[in-house]
Design a protein around this motif. Structure first.
Motif, PDB file in Angstrom:
ATOM      1  N   GLY A 287      62.766  60.868  65.363  1.00  0.00           N
ATOM      2  CA  GLY A 287      61.568  60.524  66.114  1.00  0.00           C
ATOM      3  C   GLY A 287      60.711  59.537  65.358  1.00  0.00           C
ATOM      4  N   ALA A 288      60.612  59.728  64.028  1.00  0.00           N
ATOM      5  CA  ALA A 288      59.842  58.799  63.207  1.00  0.00           C
ATOM      6  C   ALA A 288      60.481  57.419  63.178  1.00  0.00           C
ATOM      7  CB  ALA A 288      59.718  59.359  61.783  1.00  0.00           C
TER       8      ALA A 288
ATOM      9  N   GLU B  16      52.974  60.295  68.109  1.00  0.00           N
ATOM     10  CA  GLU B  16      54.073  59.609  68.801  1.00  0.00           C
ATOM     11  C   GLU B  16      55.416  60.075  68.246  1.00  0.00           C
ATOM     12  OE1 GLU B  16      54.189  57.313  71.469  1.00  0.00           O
ATOM     13  OE2 GLU B  16      52.230  58.280  71.668  1.00  0.00           O
ATOM     14  N   THR B  17      55.485  60.257  66.936  1.00  0.00           N
ATOM     15  CA  THR B  17      56.714  60.774  66.333  1.00  0.00           C
ATOM     16  C   THR B  17      57.056  62.151  66.898  1.00  0.00           C
ATOM     17  OG1 THR B  17      56.474  59.537  64.264  1.00  0.00           O
ATOM     18  CG2 THR B  17      57.734  61.581  64.166  1.00  0.00           C
TER      19      THR B  17
ATOM     20  N   GLN C  55      62.329  56.030  65.497  1.00  0.00           N
ATOM     21  CA  GLN C  55      62.156  55.357  66.783  1.00  0.00           C
ATOM     22  C   GLN C  55      60.709  54.941  67.006  1.00  0.00           C
ATOM     23  OE1 GLN C  55      63.973  57.279  70.155  1.00  0.00           O
ATOM     24  NE2 GLN C  55      65.799  57.866  69.025  1.00  0.00           N
ATOM     25  N   ALA C  56      59.769  55.831  66.680  1.00  0.00           N
ATOM     26  CA  ALA C  56      58.359  55.490  66.871  1.00  0.00           C
ATOM     27  C   ALA C  56      57.929  54.392  65.908  1.00  0.00           C
ATOM     28  CB  ALA C  56      57.490  56.735  66.683  1.00  0.00           C
ATOM     29  N   GLY C  57      58.380  54.479  64.644  1.00  0.00           N
ATOM     30  CA  GLY C  57      57.997  53.486  63.659  1.00  0.00           C
ATOM     31  C   GLY C  57      58.715  52.171  63.810  1.00  0.00           C
TER      32      GLY C  57
ATOM     33  N   ALA D 142      60.260  63.119  69.174  1.00  0.00           N
ATOM     34  CA  ALA D 142      61.162  64.112  68.588  1.00  0.00           C
ATOM     35  C   ALA D 142      61.375  65.317  69.494  1.00  0.00           C
ATOM     36  CB  ALA D 142      60.620  64.578  67.241  1.00  0.00           C
TER      37      ALA D 142
ATOM     38  N   SER E 215      54.863  55.595  62.179  1.00  0.00           N
ATOM     39  CA  SER E 215      55.485  56.892  62.447  1.00  0.00           C
ATOM     40  C   SER E 215      54.747  58.069  61.832  1.00  0.00           C
ATOM     41  CB  SER E 215      56.916  56.899  61.911  1.00  0.00           C
ATOM     42  OG  SER E 215      56.938  56.676  60.507  1.00  0.00           O
TER      43      SER E 215
END
Length: 412
Positions: free
Chosen positions: A359-360, A115-116, A362-364, A120, A97
């Motif tokens: 966002g972090a 990606e984060t 979900q991405a991580g 987001a 993330s």
């Protein structure tokens, strides 16, 4: 009551009344508690959620389960296994993330951060819409449907019309905002005219929006030629948001748009007459009405704006990240936006930070599952726990032994 008294009343958490202007019910009290909490409580809620998540990660790890069978004989094995499981999972979450410092190229090192930001982007836009409703005393649960309608209209303009570069993108974005605003305006109009509860209306409109997009994708105008699956034609290149860092990354200009939207919402609420009226209505409709503010008009206005922001989320997601309309275009953004607004305390700056956090996560979470085998559902549990702890400030204060400032003020 004068306008100055109403503004002071609206900005003083200790003086705020529920949206109905009557004694606070459970819903109104919970909303007021969420809205008036401090940023410290939000941070501590995240910490508590991560701690509980660590316990779940350790409990789900096979090595921890094995060493637990002989814990009394060799406790060092157990604690080493717990540290390895939790540390490995959260390290993978951070690498997925933020920055992957083990990657072999600069592009792969920074890709997790991009990606984060990409994930987001729609979360921030939709979260701003929900937060705006909170500030006006309305609980907009319909962001999911408003995102769908925004994506539908933006997508149709994007693939059905042939327009010059620049104009095509602008019209598609405006279409997305208009689609979400109209869908939110239905709930606002019903609230203003009949007193229909916005929670019930927006929940029902979510289902209507989902079935509507499923129906539209069966029509020739929305069906991709040669495809049996319900998917629209791809959006024309002239209507797609430009990539900020080139084709090697998914990050697009939609991020800049939602940051501008956050600045606009802050100005609206804190510096404009319209925003003052919305805050006054959210604090006490009866007092606002006495001060000459039209409460029904405020309900319609805030739901139009709230829906428009959610529609912007759908538009930037479709035009920037996805290139085709599907029934699942909204994902879970609309429901996650409620959590983002709660964590951000309904303040634009807080919503931006909360959107980045989610966002972090979900991405991580994808990286965490791929690298360590930790179930991605743990991330969903952490998100849910954040909401739980934010909705229970007394619990957080009790755990960290914090004093309640309102109780201290009452004693004084």
């Amino acid at each position: 009551m004068s306008a100055q008294q109403t503004e002071a009343h609206a900005d003083d958490p200790d003086q705020q009344a529920p949206p109905s202007g009557r004694e606070p019910g459970r819903f109104g009290a919970a909303l007021a508690a969420v809205r008036d909490g401090s940023g410290l409580l939000s941070l501590l809620a995240v910490v508590l959620a991560l701690v509980v998540g660590a316990v779940l990660i350790a409990a789900a790890d096979p090595r921890v389960q094995e060493t637990a069978t002989y814990l009394t004989a060799r406790p060092s094995d157990f604690f080493a296994a717990v540290g390895s499981a939790v540390g490995g999972a959260y390290t993978a979450l951070l690498q997925g993330s933020f920055l992957d410092w083990t990657a072999g190229s600069a592009t792969r090192v920074v890709r997790p951060l991009t990606e984060t930001l990409t994930v987001a982007t729609p979360l921030i836009a939709a979260g701003l819409g929900v937060a705006l409703g909170f500030r006006a005393g309305l609980f907009n649960i319909g962001a999911q449907g408003q995102i769908i309608l925004g994506a539908v209209l933006a997508g149709w303009i994007g693939f059905a019309l042939d327009l010059p570069v620049g104009l095509h993108l602008l019209l598609a974005l405006v279409g997305g905002v208009v689609g979400g605003a109209l869908w939110g305006g239905i709930a606002g109009g019903l609230k203003a005219r009949t007193g229909a509860h916005e929670v019930i209306v927006t929940i029902m409109l979510n289902y209507v929006a989902l079935r509507l997009v499923e129906f539209l994708l069966t029509l020739g105008a929305f069906q991709r030629e040669g495809q049996a699956n319900p998917i629209s034609p791809p959006v024309e290149a002239s209507a797609q948001l430009p990539q900020l860092l080139g084709s090697g990354f998914r990050l697009h200009a939609g991020l800049l748009l939602v940051l501008l939207a956050a600045a606009g919402v802050w100005w609206l609420l804190e510096r404009s007459t319209v925003g003052f009226g919305l805050r006054a209505v959210g604090a006490n409709p009866a007092a606002a009405r006495t001060a000459g503010i039209s409460v029904p008009r405020s309900y319609v206005t805030v739901m139009l704006l709230s829906g428009g922001l959610a529609g912007l989320a759908g538009a930037v997601h479709l035009l920037g990240t996805e290139d085709s309309l599907t029934a699942g275009i909204a994902g879970s953004f609309g429901f996650d936006a409620i959590t983002v607004a709660l964590l951000g305390r309904s303040r634009p700056g807080g919503v931006v930070l909360a959107g980045l956090l989610f966002g972090a996560l979900q991405a991580g979470g994808v990286s965490m599952q791929a690298r360590t085998g930790t179930p991605i559902d743990i991330v969903l549990v952490v998100q849910s726990l954040i909401v739980l702890f934010i909705a229970a400030p007394p619990l957080v204060r009790a755990i960290f032994r914090l004093r309640d400032p309102q109780a201290r003020g009452a004693r004084a």
